[in-house]
Design a protein around this motif. Structure first.
Motif, short mmCIF file in Angstrom:
data_model
loop_
_atom_site.label_atom_id
_atom_site.label_comp_id
_atom_site.label_asym_id
_atom_site.label_seq_id
_atom_site.Cartn_x
_atom_site.Cartn_y
_atom_site.Cartn_z
N MET A 1 0.86 -1.17 0.00
CA MET A 1 0.00 0.00 0.00
C MET A 1 0.91 1.24 0.00
O MET A 1 1.73 1.39 0.89
CB MET A 1 -0.91 0.01 1.24
N ASP A 2 0.77 2.08 -1.02
CA ASP A 2 1.64 3.25 -1.12
C ASP A 2 0.93 4.55 -0.72
O ASP A 2 1.35 5.64 -1.09
CB ASP A 2 2.23 3.35 -2.52
N THR A 3 -0.13 4.44 0.04
CA THR A 3 -0.88 5.60 0.53
C THR A 3 0.05 6.53 1.29
O THR A 3 0.82 6.07 2.14
CB THR A 3 -2.02 5.13 1.47
N PRO A 4 -0.01 7.84 1.02
CA PRO A 4 0.82 8.77 1.79
C PRO A 4 0.55 8.61 3.30
O PRO A 4 -0.60 8.47 3.72
CB PRO A 4 0.38 10.13 1.29
N PHE A 5 1.62 8.65 4.09
CA PHE A 5 1.56 8.39 5.53
C PHE A 5 2.30 9.51 6.24
O PHE A 5 3.49 9.72 6.00
CB PHE A 5 2.22 7.04 5.82
N ILE A 6 1.58 10.25 7.09
CA ILE A 6 2.17 11.35 7.85
C ILE A 6 2.08 11.03 9.34
O ILE A 6 0.99 10.75 9.85
CB ILE A 6 1.44 12.68 7.58
N PHE A 7 3.22 11.07 10.02
CA PHE A 7 3.21 10.96 11.48
C PHE A 7 2.88 12.31 12.07
O PHE A 7 3.36 13.34 11.60
CB PHE A 7 4.58 10.50 12.00
N VAL A 8 2.05 12.30 13.11
CA VAL A 8 1.74 13.49 13.88
C VAL A 8 2.00 13.09 15.33
O VAL A 8 1.23 12.32 15.90
CB VAL A 8 0.28 13.96 13.70
N SER A 9 3.12 13.56 15.89
CA SER A 9 3.54 13.02 17.18
C SER A 9 4.22 14.05 18.07
O SER A 9 4.90 14.94 17.58
CB SER A 9 4.50 11.85 16.95
N ALA A 10 4.03 13.89 19.37
CA ALA A 10 4.72 14.72 20.36
C ALA A 10 6.12 14.16 20.62
O ALA A 10 6.98 14.86 21.13
CB ALA A 10 3.93 14.78 21.65
N HIS A 11 6.34 12.91 20.29
CA HIS A 11 7.65 12.28 20.45
C HIS A 11 8.48 12.63 19.22
O HIS A 11 8.41 11.96 18.19
CB HIS A 11 7.51 10.76 20.57
N ALA A 12 9.21 13.72 19.33
CA ALA A 12 9.87 14.22 18.15
C ALA A 12 11.37 14.40 18.38
O ALA A 12 11.79 14.92 19.39
CB ALA A 12 9.27 15.55 17.74
N SER A 13 12.09 13.90 17.43
CA SER A 13 13.52 14.17 17.36
C SER A 13 13.89 14.02 15.89
O SER A 13 13.19 13.37 15.11
CB SER A 13 14.32 13.18 18.21
N LEU A 14 15.00 14.61 15.53
CA LEU A 14 15.44 14.50 14.14
C LEU A 14 15.73 13.05 13.79
O LEU A 14 15.38 12.59 12.71
CB LEU A 14 16.69 15.36 13.94
N ALA A 15 16.31 12.31 14.73
CA ALA A 15 16.62 10.90 14.48
C ALA A 15 15.35 10.08 14.27
O ALA A 15 15.29 9.22 13.38
CB ALA A 15 17.43 10.33 15.64
N LEU A 16 14.31 10.35 15.07
CA LEU A 16 13.04 9.63 14.93
C LEU A 16 12.39 9.95 13.59
O LEU A 16 11.94 9.05 12.87
CB LEU A 16 12.09 9.96 16.07
N ALA A 17 12.34 11.22 13.23
CA ALA A 17 11.73 11.61 11.95
C ALA A 17 12.49 10.96 10.79
O ALA A 17 11.88 10.46 9.84
CB ALA A 17 11.73 13.12 11.81
N LYS A 18 13.82 10.94 10.87
CA LYS A 18 14.63 10.32 9.82
C LYS A 18 14.35 8.82 9.73
O LYS A 18 14.18 8.27 8.65
CB LYS A 18 16.10 10.57 10.09
N SER A 19 14.25 8.17 10.89
CA SER A 19 13.97 6.74 10.93
C SER A 19 12.61 6.44 10.30
O SER A 19 12.46 5.49 9.53
CB SER A 19 14.02 6.23 12.37
N CYS A 20 11.61 7.24 10.65
CA CYS A 20 10.26 7.05 10.10
C CYS A 20 10.26 7.20 8.58
O CYS A 20 9.61 6.43 7.87
CB CYS A 20 9.28 8.02 10.74
N LYS A 21 11.00 8.18 8.08
CA LYS A 21 11.07 8.38 6.63
C LYS A 21 11.77 7.22 5.95
O LYS A 21 11.41 6.83 4.85
CB LYS A 21 11.73 9.71 6.30
N GLU A 22 12.77 6.64 6.62
CA GLU A 22 13.46 5.48 6.05
C GLU A 22 12.53 4.27 5.92
O GLU A 22 12.70 3.45 5.04
CB GLU A 22 14.67 5.11 6.91
N PHE A 23 11.51 4.20 6.79
CA PHE A 23 10.54 3.10 6.73
C PHE A 23 9.38 3.42 5.80
O PHE A 23 8.46 2.62 5.66
CB PHE A 23 10.03 2.75 8.12
N GLY A 24 9.37 4.60 5.18
CA GLY A 24 8.36 4.91 4.19
C GLY A 24 7.37 5.99 4.55
O GLY A 24 6.41 6.22 3.82
N ALA A 25 7.58 6.69 5.68
CA ALA A 25 6.71 7.82 6.01
C ALA A 25 6.98 8.96 5.03
O ALA A 25 8.11 9.16 4.59
CB ALA A 25 6.95 8.30 7.44
#
Length: 125
Positions: free
Chosen positions: A78-102
């Motif tokens: 499923m290639d549906t666009p996926f956006i995280f909306v989170s209070a748990h934020a760090s540059l490393a977390l955002a980068k990791s999420c994008k690596e998994f397809g966010a």
């Protein structure tokens, strides 16, 4: 006008309702909301569900967290666009999420105009 279904997943009822209210103001958008990743996973795996144009998801949730849900979605092709909306934020977390397809990562508390801009951008793509 094209109709879009936006799935919103957040275990915080307050955040879930706020996201649904803001996104639901967009013309042609139908919001489907879930308070758990497990419920969303079950909905997204049903073949007769409406076409989903965008998924907005909290990162930190019990049972199935946002990253687990994203991985399951991407593994199902499923290639549906996926956006995280989170209070748990760090540059490393955002980068990791994008690596998994966010596709994007928005930090809570969010600015409504920023959220709507990104939702509109991904629905128009």
């Amino acid at each position: 006008m094209v109709d879009h279904t936006v799935v919103i997943i957040d275990d915080s009822n307050v955040d879930l309702e706020l996201l649904a209210q803001v996104v639901g103001e967009l013309p042609g958008v139908t919001v489907v909301k879930f308070q758990s990743g497990l419920e969303a996973q079950q909905f997204l795996s049903v073949k007769q569900r409406p076409e989903v144009g965008l998924i907005l998801c909290d990162y930190s949730m019990p049972e199935v967290n946002g990253l687990d849900l994203l991985q399951l979605i991407r593994e199902s092709s499923m290639d549906t666009p996926f956006i995280f909306v989170s209070a748990h934020a760090s540059l490393a977390l955002a980068k990791s999420c994008k690596e998994f397809g966010a596709n994007h990562f928005i930090i809570k508390p969010f600015i409504s105009q920023h959220l709507l801009h990104n939702v509109g951008r991904f629905l128009a793509a």
